[in-house]
Design an enzyme around this catalytic site. Structure first.
Site, PDB file in Angstrom:
ATOM      1  N   CYS A   6       2.514  42.011  96.381  1.00 18.47           N
ATOM      2  CA  CYS A   6       1.538  41.444  96.926  1.00 18.47           C
ATOM      3  C   CYS A   6       1.698  40.959  98.253  1.00 18.47           C
ATOM      4  O   CYS A   6       2.608  40.994  98.843  1.00 18.47           O
ATOM      5  CB  CYS A   6       2.054  40.037  95.909  1.00 18.47           C
ATOM      6  SG  CYS A   6       0.117  38.844  96.476  1.00 18.47           S
TER       7      CYS A   6
ATOM      8  N   CYS B  13       5.414  34.307  98.950  1.00 16.67           N
ATOM      9  CA  CYS B  13       5.723  32.698  98.873  1.00 16.67           C
ATOM     10  C   CYS B  13       7.835  33.255  98.003  1.00 16.67           C
ATOM     11  O   CYS B  13       7.307  34.134  97.849  1.00 16.67           O
ATOM     12  CB  CYS B  13       4.493  33.128  97.607  1.00 16.67           C
ATOM     13  SG  CYS B  13       3.415  33.086  97.466  1.00 16.67           S
TER      14      CYS B  13
ATOM     15  N   CYS C 183       8.790  34.050  95.016  1.00 12.09           N
ATOM     16  CA  CYS C 183       7.821  35.201  93.958  1.00 12.09           C
ATOM     17  C   CYS C 183       9.141  36.624  93.884  1.00 12.09           C
ATOM     18  O   CYS C 183       8.217  37.542  95.159  1.00 12.09           O
ATOM     19  CB  CYS C 183       6.499  35.178  94.340  1.00 12.09           C
ATOM     20  SG  CYS C 183       5.344  36.192  92.893  1.00 12.09           S
TER      21      CYS C 183
ATOM     22  N   CYS D 266      -2.834  33.629  78.987  1.00 13.51           N
ATOM     23  CA  CYS D 266      -2.508  33.557  80.378  1.00 13.51           C
ATOM     24  C   CYS D 266      -2.699  35.050  80.947  1.00 13.51           C
ATOM     25  O   CYS D 266      -1.709  35.760  80.827  1.00 13.51           O
ATOM     26  CB  CYS D 266      -2.478  32.623  80.877  1.00 13.51           C
ATOM     27  SG  CYS D 266      -2.682  31.561  79.880  1.00 13.51           S
TER      28      CYS D 266
ATOM     29  N   CYS E   6      -7.028  32.120  80.288  1.00 12.03           N
ATOM     30  CA  CYS E   6      -7.056  31.385  81.775  1.00 12.03           C
ATOM     31  C   CYS E   6      -6.216  33.195  82.777  1.00 12.03           C
ATOM     32  O   CYS E   6      -5.912  34.166  81.490  1.00 12.03           O
ATOM     33  CB  CYS E   6      -5.962  30.897  81.765  1.00 12.03           C
ATOM     34  SG  CYS E   6      -5.270  29.753  83.009  1.00 12.03           S
TER      35      CYS E   6
ATOM     36  N   CYS F 102      -6.496  25.051  85.885  1.00  4.04           N
ATOM     37  CA  CYS F 102      -4.793  24.495  85.097  1.00  4.04           C
ATOM     38  C   CYS F 102      -4.001  24.648  86.947  1.00  4.04           C
ATOM     39  O   CYS F 102      -3.791  25.790  87.552  1.00  4.04           O
ATOM     40  CB  CYS F 102      -4.845  26.074  84.584  1.00  4.04           C
ATOM     41  SG  CYS F 102      -2.782  26.156  84.266  1.00  4.04           S
TER      42      CYS F 102
ATOM     43  N   ARG G 237       1.563  21.632  80.610  1.00  8.24           N
ATOM     44  CA  ARG G 237       2.032  23.148  80.288  1.00  8.24           C
ATOM     45  C   ARG G 237       3.477  22.929  80.392  1.00  8.24           C
ATOM     46  O   ARG G 237       3.831  23.296  82.024  1.00  8.24           O
ATOM     47  CB  ARG G 237       1.605  24.167  80.637  1.00  8.24           C
ATOM     48  CG  ARG G 237       0.527  24.126  80.157  1.00  8.24           C
ATOM     49  CD  ARG G 237      -0.863  25.372  79.980  1.00  8.24           C
ATOM     50  NE  ARG G 237      -1.652  24.464  79.938  1.00  8.24           N
ATOM     51  CZ  ARG G 237      -2.616  24.827  78.605  1.00  8.24           C
ATOM     52  NH1 ARG G 237      -2.216  25.484  77.806  1.00  8.24           N
ATOM     53  NH2 ARG G 237      -3.948  24.123  78.475  1.00  8.24           N
TER      54      ARG G 237
HETATM   55  N1  SAM Z   1      -1.251  35.637  93.181  1.00 11.29           N
HETATM   56  C1  SAM Z   1      -1.887  34.668  92.737  1.00 11.29           C
HETATM   57  C2  SAM Z   1      -1.386  32.904  92.732  1.00 11.29           C
HETATM   58  O1  SAM Z   1      -0.440  33.199  93.465  1.00 11.29           O
HETATM   59  O2  SAM Z   1      -2.261  32.261  93.054  1.00 11.29           O
HETATM   60  C3  SAM Z   1      -1.063  34.433  90.846  1.00 11.29           C
HETATM   61  C4  SAM Z   1      -0.276  35.051  90.184  1.00 11.29           C
HETATM   62  S1  SAM Z   1       1.307  33.829  90.789  1.00 11.29           S
HETATM   63  C5  SAM Z   1       2.940  34.669  90.036  1.00 11.29           C
HETATM   64  C6  SAM Z   1       0.997  32.114  89.813  1.00 11.29           C
HETATM   65  C7  SAM Z   1       2.415  31.217  89.828  1.00 11.29           C
HETATM   66  O3  SAM Z   1       3.127  31.770  88.690  1.00 11.29           O
HETATM   67  C8  SAM Z   1       2.720  30.895  91.325  1.00 11.29           C
HETATM   68  O4  SAM Z   1       1.488  30.094  91.805  1.00 11.29           O
HETATM   69  C9  SAM Z   1       3.554  29.870  90.761  1.00 11.29           C
HETATM   70  O5  SAM Z   1       3.781  27.983  90.845  1.00 11.29           O
HETATM   71  C10 SAM Z   1       4.457  30.584  89.875  1.00 11.29           C
HETATM   72  N2  SAM Z   1       4.993  31.715  89.870  1.00 11.29           N
HETATM   73  C11 SAM Z   1       5.993  32.832  90.831  1.00 11.29           C
HETATM   74  N3  SAM Z   1       7.174  33.444  90.961  1.00 11.29           N
HETATM   75  C12 SAM Z   1       7.959  31.822  90.066  1.00 11.29           C
HETATM   76  C13 SAM Z   1       9.243  32.374  90.011  1.00 11.29           C
HETATM   77  N4  SAM Z   1      10.100  32.812  90.428  1.00 11.29           N
HETATM   78  N5  SAM Z   1       9.210  31.057  89.219  1.00 11.29           N
HETATM   79  C14 SAM Z   1       8.772  29.820  88.829  1.00 11.29           C
HETATM   80  N6  SAM Z   1       7.299  29.587  88.719  1.00 11.29           N
HETATM   81  C15 SAM Z   1       6.977  31.190  89.262  1.00 11.29           C
HETATM   82 FE1  SF4 Z   2       1.295  37.047  95.276  1.00  9.93          FE
HETATM   83 FE2  SF4 Z   2       3.109  35.953  94.431  1.00  9.93          FE
HETATM   84 FE3  SF4 Z   2       2.499  34.778  95.691  1.00  9.93          FE
HETATM   85 FE4  SF4 Z   2       0.679  34.718  93.482  1.00  9.93          FE
HETATM   86  S1  SF4 Z   2       3.056  33.671  94.051  1.00  9.93           S
HETATM   87  S2  SF4 Z   2       0.350  35.308  95.741  1.00  9.93           S
HETATM   88  S3  SF4 Z   2       1.371  37.135  93.311  1.00  9.93           S
HETATM   89  S4  SF4 Z   2       3.426  36.378  96.367  1.00  9.93           S
END
Ligand code: SAM
Ligand code: SF4
Ligand code: DTB
Length: 343
Positions: free
Chosen positions: A58, A62, A65, A103, A135, A195, A267
């Site tokens: 991606c 973040c 992530c 989801c 979702c 959500c 949730r």
């Molecule tokens: N890329 C899209 C976005 O960020 O909107 C969707 C996928 S993203 C992985 C979905 C959510 O997963 C993130 O907004 C975050 O809240 C959660 N998430 C991702 N990595 C995480 C982690 N290591 N621990 C807890 N929550 C996490």
């Molecule tokens: Fe990309 Fe992860 Fe951020 Fe979602 S949370 S936008 S998958 S880097």
């Protein structure tokens, strides 16, 4: 117990939310449980299942992530978008194991028109055709994408705020909080349930937690669904070395969420597997109505089905309440039937 507990309000202040959060624990949990019982059946716990339909690579950064291409040290196999038939078959397997909501997450910055989005629409139709709630979480989107998702029968769009507006720049540098809110408005404008929640344990203060809940609880209407995640600290991400939160911090967060958004589905999401069975049950007492079920979240392990079997046996819980919001009830049934015929 305050006379106003359980009344739907959209004029919360950060200080009020902080004061609730910091109440003596037993008073906080007791009040939250009273509100929970007034708005929900306390025996119903909805099982939701998660699937990563497109993994890794991606372009966003973040900090939490593992799927960000910026965190090169993370060990993760990238995968291109899955094929819809395979996804729907996995949804059917999850349904057979007790999941009521499916989801699907894609590691995209944003939705783009084209074959990949068309495939996601097909997945949504297929999952709805099974009779499950569907979702998706696909990153940012434009209003016309929301219209197509609504037409496909989507129940809810997951798009988290993750943390407070003040702390957000410490966590994500490649997009703004305002862009997050714009996507939420596009989703809302097409009658898809929101959500929207966040993550605790990323080094934020308690005031940041109250500030994030303030953004959510001052929306009209409140998001129908609020996922609360505890950070899963993944090796190779910038937050890898943060200590895990104490389970009672999640209990406080759940209870405060229940008090400020009495009717929403709360949730218990990532990070649950680190909690004891009893701490998870305390979260359910404090107002959580759903948890993610299955061995994996998107890319990290979840509580195993065996452990969850024991949790559910201890609870003797009933299946979750179906979506009953007017928007969800008005989803086009015609589309769902067409998808069943194709399957
Ligand atoms: N890329 C899209 C976005 O960020 O909107 C969707 C996928 S993203 C992985 C979905 C959510 O997963 C993130 O907004 C975050 O809240 C959660 N998430 C991702 N990595 C995480 C982690 N290591 N621990 C807890 N929550 C996490
Ligand atoms: Fe990309 Fe992860 Fe951020 Fe979602 S949370 S936008 S998958 S880097
Ligand atoms: C949400 O708030 N939590 C889920 C779901 N929405 C998409 C995702 C959790 C991801 C945890 C890290 C991983 O497994 O990659």
């Amino acid at each position: 117990m305050s006379r106003l507990d359980g009344v739907l309000r959209h004029d919360w202040t950060i200080d009020e939310i902080r004061a609730l959060h910091d109440l003596p624990l037993l008073e906080l949990v007791g009040r939250a449980n009273a509100v929970h019982r007034r708005h929900h059946d306390p025996n119903q716990v909805q099982k939701a299942s998660l699937l990563s339909i497109k993994t890794g690579g991606c372009p966003e950064n973040c900090a939490y992530c593992p799927q960000s291409a910026h965190h090169r040290e993370v060990e993760l196999d990238r995968d291109k978008l899955m094929n819809p038939a395979q996804v729907v078959a996995m949804a059917a397997t999850a349904q057979a194991a007790g999941a009521e909501r499916f989801c699907m997450g894609a590691a995209w910055r944003q939705v783009r028109d084209g074959a990949e989005f068309d495939a996601v629409l097909e997945m949504v139709r297929g999952v709805r055709g099974l009779g499950m709630e569907a979702c998706v979480t696909l990153g940012m989107l434009q209003p016309h994408h929301a219209a197509q998702l609504a037409e496909a029968g989507l129940t809810a769009y997951n798009h988290n705020l993750d943390t407070s507006p003040e702390y957000y720049p410490q966590i994500v540098g490649t997009r703004t909080y305002g862009e997050r809110l714009d996507t939420l408005a596009s989703v809302r404008s097409h009658g898809i349930d929101l959500c929207c929640g966040g993550i605790i344990g990323m080094g934020e203060s308690v005031r940041d937690r109250a500030s994030m809940l303030h953004v959510l609880a001052t929306m009209t209407p409140h998001p129908e669904s609020v996922p609360l995640n505890a950070l899963v600290a993944v090796a190779g991400t910038p937050l890898a070395d943060l200590p895990p939160i104490d389970g009672l911090e999640l209990v406080r967060m759940v209870a405060t969420t229940r008090l400020v958004m009495p009717a929403s589905t709360v949730r218990l999401s990532a990070g649950r597997s680190r909690l004891s069975r009893e701490a998870q049950i305390l979260c359910l007492v404090a107002g959580a109505n759903s948890l993610f079920y299955g061995d994996t979240l998107l890319t990290t392990p979840n509580a195993g089905l065996g452990e969850d079997g024991e949790l559910f046996a201890a609870l003797r819980a009933l299946p979750g309440a179906p979506e009953t919001t007017p928007a969800a009830a008005a989803r086009p049934r015609r589309t769902v039937l067409m998808a069943t015929a194709q399957a």
